[in-house]
Write a protein that holds these residues in place. Structure first.
Motif: not given
Lengths: 342, 324
Positions: A76-79, A85-89
């Motif tokens: 949910m958070g990553t979505t 248009g970013s990414i969360d690693l």
């Protein structure tokens, strides 16, 4: 990462409506793309059930739901971040921090704290702070998100390792263990918590200004900014929101495992990104959302459950997930909008 | 001139002399600090030990340099290194010395795969390599059946040379030196090297000038995979063990080494020499933390913060219209 997008293209949220006005042929294509993940999930479920009828036993379906709880909450958070248009690693680091805070503040075998449900609040808040830091680093220092969150990933991992002294600390609070062990209406409480997280995410995406702004930013940041949206503010909120979900996931993971260690998040980032991408959310941002991700999480979980039922080595799962990312991205990426892929 | 620098403001910090001089300066400063806290650090034996311990990190960082120089990132190096370690440990008893080329070749193959996924399917490199990294990690788990594999007595005959000393230097240091010099030569004097810098500096311009951008990218990923596998092989030989998670903690320090050395994450600026300095900085920081009394468990916090700080200083913001 795509650094230049064709600014003349419409923000993606509009296209669905635009498509509806444009006649039947386009509708079928758009619908095909939107419902392809659902079709994949159904076909997958039917094939596995045919190969091994145990799959559709209630007990196994509960097992699938239980296995999907933590990945769903993380995804949910990553979505939201991917919609930008970013990414969360940083998911693995933030989950480790959330679990660490929970276990160290609730009753445990390493110190004398016993804050009960307050520990849950603290853990979720700690996740939120991790997300806020990612957002601040990205917008304040103007660093691409994959670098900013790569940094916070390891800061979180290091914090958790340090605070736990490099070992595992057991969670002894029976009420918190109950999140995983107790059932409500046949499902473990953790599954209900994950469904709650999904509901919150769905409301944020469809009913709030933040949700619309995130989609707008992902569809075309320059256009969104000219329309009066503050990209920095929306990004900060989106990353913080993601962190809050990771905090909840950390609580669930610690409760399921009965302990916390620094590697509690291992492999979770990969699973979350797979779920988001397989669900049909575009990595370029602005397209897809939490409903897609729910389907994506189910595809990933059903597939791994099915592989266990069919006797496939569990070690192959990562390989299959990797191939799924490649396939899903290859099928869904709207490459016309991108001029440079980095 | 001064007024001009003032007018550009913060950009002054990422201007050329600063970028060139800051990393070596930081390295010297760190060595001096550690020597003050622990007199006797700057001796031949200790320094050789540090160099030997830096070798694997340097090889991984060099792998990453080739991709970062193009403006991409390779998140699969730790999985490829781990797979190579597993292959080496398993094949040594069967193939003897030929296990080395086989393990390294596997890295080449998966490097090319990453490159093809990235270029042909037009997937951002961090997702392409996250995916291929997952594929490779699964294969490594499968090959090792989820366990660590010890290199037994019989296989150690073939790993002895990695732990040996040649001409008074540990052979891993000589290997790093050879790889470093080769990498430096390739990037500076070959067509591929110049194309890499061109693509990293400005992809549309490089494309317009007739550079085969896709081939350059695939080659860079192939080099990255090969060097990552080499690092995994060296690591396995040093530890006498191969494991599907052997290199898991090494990706962040490797990326940090590249960035701290002064190679810009935006591409087009950097070389293997900078990476050598960056790898040494990371090593000295790691050694220094124990001397100064920072808990070793917190080292990831330090590396993460260093990574962010170094990116913030070295990034070329003029090349990114929208920072996502």
């Amino acid at each position: 990462m795509a650094t230049q997008t064709n600014s003349s293209s419409l923000p993606q949220p509009l296209t669905d409506r635009a498509v509806r006005r444009l006649g039947r042929k386009r509708i079928t294509r758009a619908a095909l793309r939107a419902y392809a993940p659902v079709a994949v999930l159904l076909v997958l479920g039917i094939l596995i059930a045919l190969a091994n009828p145990n799959f559709i036993e209630l007990r196994n379906l509960v097992r699938v739901a239980n296995a999907a709880a933590v990945p769903l909450t993380i995804a949910m958070g990553t979505t939201f971040v991917i919609l930008l248009g970013s990414i969360d690693l940083s998911a693995e680091g933030a989950v480790a921090v959330g679990a660490m805070v929970l276990v160290l503040l609730a009753r445990n075998d390493a110190n004398t704290h016993d804050f009960g449900w307050l520990a849950v609040l603290a853990a979720v808040a700690a996740g939120g702070i991790m997300g806020l830091v990612s957002g601040l680093v990205q917008t304040g220092l103007r660093i691409p998100s994959f670098m900013a969150t790569l940094g916070t990933w390891f800061i979180g991992l290091g914090l958790a390792t340090y605070m736990l002294g490099g070992s595992a600390v057991r969670l002894m609070d029976p009420a918190l263990r109950g999140l995983a062990l107790n059932r409500f209406a046949g499902l473990p409480v953790a599954v209900w918590v994950a469904l709650g997280a999904f509901a919150v995410a769905a409301v944020i995406q469809t009913q709030t200004r933040l949700g619309r702004h995130i989609l707008a930013l992902g569809g075309g940041e320059d256009l969104a900014e000219y329309s009066g949206i503050s990209p920095a503010r929306v990004r900060l909120l989106a990353f913080t929101l993601a962190g809050l979900f990771y905090g909840v996931a950390g609580v669930l993971a610690a409760s399921q495992l009965g302990q916390s260690n620094a590697v509690i998040g291992d492999g979770r980032l990969f699973a979350a990104v797979t779920a988001v991408v397989v669900g049909g959310t575009a990595l370029t941002g602005g397209e897809g959302g939490v409903f897609n991700t729910l389907v994506g999480v189910l595809i990933v979980t059903v597939l791994s459950n099915g592989m266990v039922l069919l006797g496939v080595s569990p070690y192959v799962q990562q390989t299959v997930q990797g191939l799924m990312i490649i396939a899903a991205v290859a099928l869904s990426l709207d490459r016309v909008r991108q001029t440079i892929v980095k | 001139m001064k007024a001009l620098t003032a007018a550009v403001g913060w950009k002054g910090a990422s201007s050329l002399p600063f970028r060139d001089l800051a990393p070596p300066g930081l390295l010297v400063l760190l060595v001096v600090i550690v020597e003050i806290f622990a007199p006797g650090f700057v001796t031949r034996d200790t320094l050789l030990m540090v160099l030997g311990d830096t070798a694997v990190l340097f090889l991984l960082a060099t792998a990453e340099t080739f991709v970062i120089l193009l403006g991409g990132i390779d998140l699969s190096i730790q999985s490829i290194a781990s797979l190579a370690s597993v292959l080496l440990a398993q094949l040594l008893p069967i193939l003897g010395g030929f296990a080395y080329p086989v393990a390294i070749l596997a890295g080449l193959v998966f490097g090319i795969l990453s490159g093809i996924v990235h270029v042909r399917l037009r997937v951002p490199s961090f997702v392409a390599t996250l995916a291929t990294g997952g594929v490779v990690a699964g294969l490594a788990l499968l090959a090792a059946r989820g366990r660590a594999i010890t290199i037994e007595e019989g296989g150690r005959a073939y790993t002895a040379f990695v732990n040996a000393t040649l001409f008074g230097l540990p052979s891993v240091v000589l290997l790093s030196l050879a790889v470093g010099l080769a990498g430096f030569w390739v990037l500076r004097y070959t067509r591929f090297g110049r194309y890499s810098v061109a693509v990293g500096a400005g992809e549309p311009a490089a494309w317009a000038a007739g550079v085969n951008v896709n081939r350059t990218k695939i080659t860079a990923f192939a080099v990255s995979g090969t060097l990552a596998a080499l690092a995994g092989v060296v690591l396995a030989a040093r530890l006498s063990s191969g494991s599907p998670s052997l290199a898991n903690q090494l990706m962040l320090p490797a990326i940090a080494a590249v960035i701290v050395g002064g190679t810009a994450i935006t591409g087009g600026l950097g070389n293997v020499g900078r990476t050598a300095v960056g790898a040494l900085i990371i090593s000295i920081v790691r050694v220094g933390m124990t001397f100064i009394g920072v808990n070793i468990f917190a080292e990831n916090v330090v590396f993460g913060a260093m990574l962010i700080a170094a990116v913030a200083v070295t990034i070329d913001r003029s090349k990114i219209a929208i920072i996502k």
